[in-house]
Design a protein around this motif. Sequence first.
Motif: not given
Length: 50
Positions: A1-6
Motif C-alpha cells: 500500500m505504501a508504494w501505491q500511495r507514493a
Amino acid sequence: MAWQRAYQRARTHPHTRVTRLWVHKQRCGWPLLHPDQQQLLTHIGIAPPT
C-alpha cells in the motif's frame, strides 16, 4: 500500500521534495520493481536509469 500511495503522490504532486526523493529511489531500484510498477512509472514519465 505504501508504494501505491507514493505513486499517487508522484502523479499529483510531482515537484515536492518527498516525491523527488521517492522517484530517485525507484529509478535506482528499477530492476527490483515488479513489471507492473515499472509500467506505471513509465506511464507518468519516469524512466529507468541509463
